[in-house]
Design an enzyme around this catalytic site. Structure first.
Site, mmCIF file in Angstrom:
data_model
loop_
_atom_site.group_PDB
_atom_site.id
_atom_site.type_symbol
_atom_site.label_atom_id
_atom_site.label_comp_id
_atom_site.label_asym_id
_atom_site.label_seq_id
_atom_site.Cartn_x
_atom_site.Cartn_y
_atom_site.Cartn_z
ATOM 1 N N LYS A 1 -13.229 -13.902 -24.365
ATOM 2 C CA LYS A 1 -13.216 -14.068 -22.908
ATOM 3 C C LYS A 1 -14.461 -13.362 -22.365
ATOM 4 O O LYS A 1 -14.410 -12.280 -21.766
ATOM 5 C CB LYS A 1 -11.915 -13.507 -22.328
ATOM 6 C CG LYS A 1 -11.503 -14.221 -21.065
ATOM 7 C CD LYS A 1 -10.052 -14.029 -20.733
ATOM 8 C CE LYS A 1 -9.735 -14.489 -19.323
ATOM 9 N NZ LYS A 1 -9.932 -15.917 -19.081
ATOM 10 N N ARG B 1 -6.424 -9.301 -27.042
ATOM 11 C CA ARG B 1 -7.570 -10.201 -26.821
ATOM 12 C C ARG B 1 -8.760 -9.449 -26.219
ATOM 13 O O ARG B 1 -9.917 -9.785 -26.467
ATOM 14 C CB ARG B 1 -7.155 -11.374 -25.928
ATOM 15 C CG ARG B 1 -8.186 -12.490 -25.924
ATOM 16 C CD ARG B 1 -7.692 -13.708 -25.182
ATOM 17 N NE ARG B 1 -7.429 -13.415 -23.784
ATOM 18 C CZ ARG B 1 -6.916 -14.295 -22.931
ATOM 19 N NH1 ARG B 1 -6.607 -15.512 -23.337
ATOM 20 N NH2 ARG B 1 -6.704 -13.970 -21.673
#
Ligand code: COI
Length: 341
Positions: free
Chosen positions: A186, A85
């Site tokens: 994120k 991620r």
């Protein structure tokens, strides 16, 4: 070593200075882009006032946890997914991804080098915070040529001070992120943008904000720091599908697999309107690395408040997840990695 160990009995989700930070510089003019990296004492970093990150928010981050087991091992949870991620988020902001294998090695090494800060079993976890940002000084808005990765660690306890009490959420009839934007990364800016409302509602006694989607403003998306699930009255667990407004949460993904494959729940990933939540949900809960699995006790929408009954799914999901993370339960998915020197 000048960092002081915290009191293990009063740990909160808060910053504590620890021993060692990983730091690695990157330049898109170099081959390979990323330098060898260094393990440094935890000190302030030097950054130009003109660093791109400070004006334009070119920064992405991660959160993952290491935990001491009762037999004294240290387990790190799903570091490979955070490595993936981290790269995904960097790509979304036009920054060079940090190689996944190097992320994993550095994260495990940071746990080892801060081993004395891993709380005793049952007292908390060591939270790792990897960050990738553009530190090149520049005035105009452009992608940058120079970047930095930092990974630091802090011993933490629960995210909320109110213990296990059901959360009070208030619905904001607004998106958390823009459609087609960076909602599935994120990105630091996603979190910055949620703070103003969180702060004013916190002062009114709400624990957090429940955002709707930015297209139609009727589907549940996230809170400021978690994914969201509902258990409907027929027993089905529903969570919004991954799209441009939903973060691919690692706890979200883990909870879905545990619910389906260990506990036998029917789980649907599909749009979940706030009307359906109010009329049909028996229970609502939030998931995240920091939040773990947190039940929602009450949702305030416009002038009406809706209370939920005693949660049934969230406690068993939390117990199963925490069991795997802490080594108390077998790990049927191979999610944990033992760290050893
Ligand atoms: C996490 O859960 O690890 C996060 O990064 C969310 C943050 C609001 C603490």
């Amino acid at each position: 070593m000048n960092a002081t160990l915290p009191n293990w009995d009063t740990l909160k989700f808060a910053y504590t200075k620890t021993d060692c930070v990983f730091s690695c510089e990157g330049s898109i003019d170099a081959d390979p882009i990323w330098g060898e990296g260094h393990y440094l004492p935890f000190e302030n970093v030097q950054i130009s006032p003109a660093a791109t990150v400070l004006s334009y928010g070119l920064s992405v981050f991660e959160g993952l946890k290491a935990e001491r087991t009762e037999d004294g091992r240290i387990l790190v949870f799903r570091v490979d997914r955070n490595a993936w991620r981290f790269g995904h988020s960097a790509n979304q902001l036009a920054m060079p991804p940090f190689p996944e294998q190097r992320f994993i090695e550095a994260a495990l090494e940071i746990v080892l080098r801060n081993e004395r800060f891993v709380p005793p079993a049952g007292k908390g976890t060591l939270y790792l915070r990897p960050i990738l940002f553009a530190d090149e000084p520049q005035l105009g808005l452009r992608t940058a040529r120079r970047y930095r990765v930092l990974i630091y660690a802090c011993p933490v306890g629960g995210y909320f001070s109110a213990g296990d009490k059901g959360l009070r959420l208030r619905v904001l009839e607004q998106g958390r992120v823009a459609p087609g934007g960076t909602g599935n990364a994120k990105a630091a800016g996603n979190y910055a943008g949620s703070l103003n409302r969180r702060q004013s509602w916190h002062a009114q006694g709400y624990d957090d904000v429940l955002f709707l989607d930015a297209h139609e403003v009727r589907f549940v998306t996230e809170t400021t720091g978690s994914n969201v699930f509902a258990r409907l009255k027929d027993g089905t667990i529903v969570t919004p599908p991954l799209d441009d407004q939903i973060l691919p949460g690692i706890t979200r993904e883990s909870v879905i697999r545990i619910a389906r494959e260990v506990l036998g729940f029917k789980v649907e990933e599909r749009p979940l309107s706030i009307d359906e939540v109010i009329s049909d949900a028996a229970e609502v809960f939030c998931t995240g690395t920091a939040w773990t699995v947190r039940s929602v006790g009450e949702i305030q929408r416009r002038e009406a408040s809706h209370a939920f009954e005693k949660p049934k799914a969230a406690p068993v999901l939390l117990e199963a997840l925490r069991g795997i993370q802490s080594g108390k339960r077998p790990d049927p998915f191979g999610w944990t990695r033992a760290v050893s020197g």
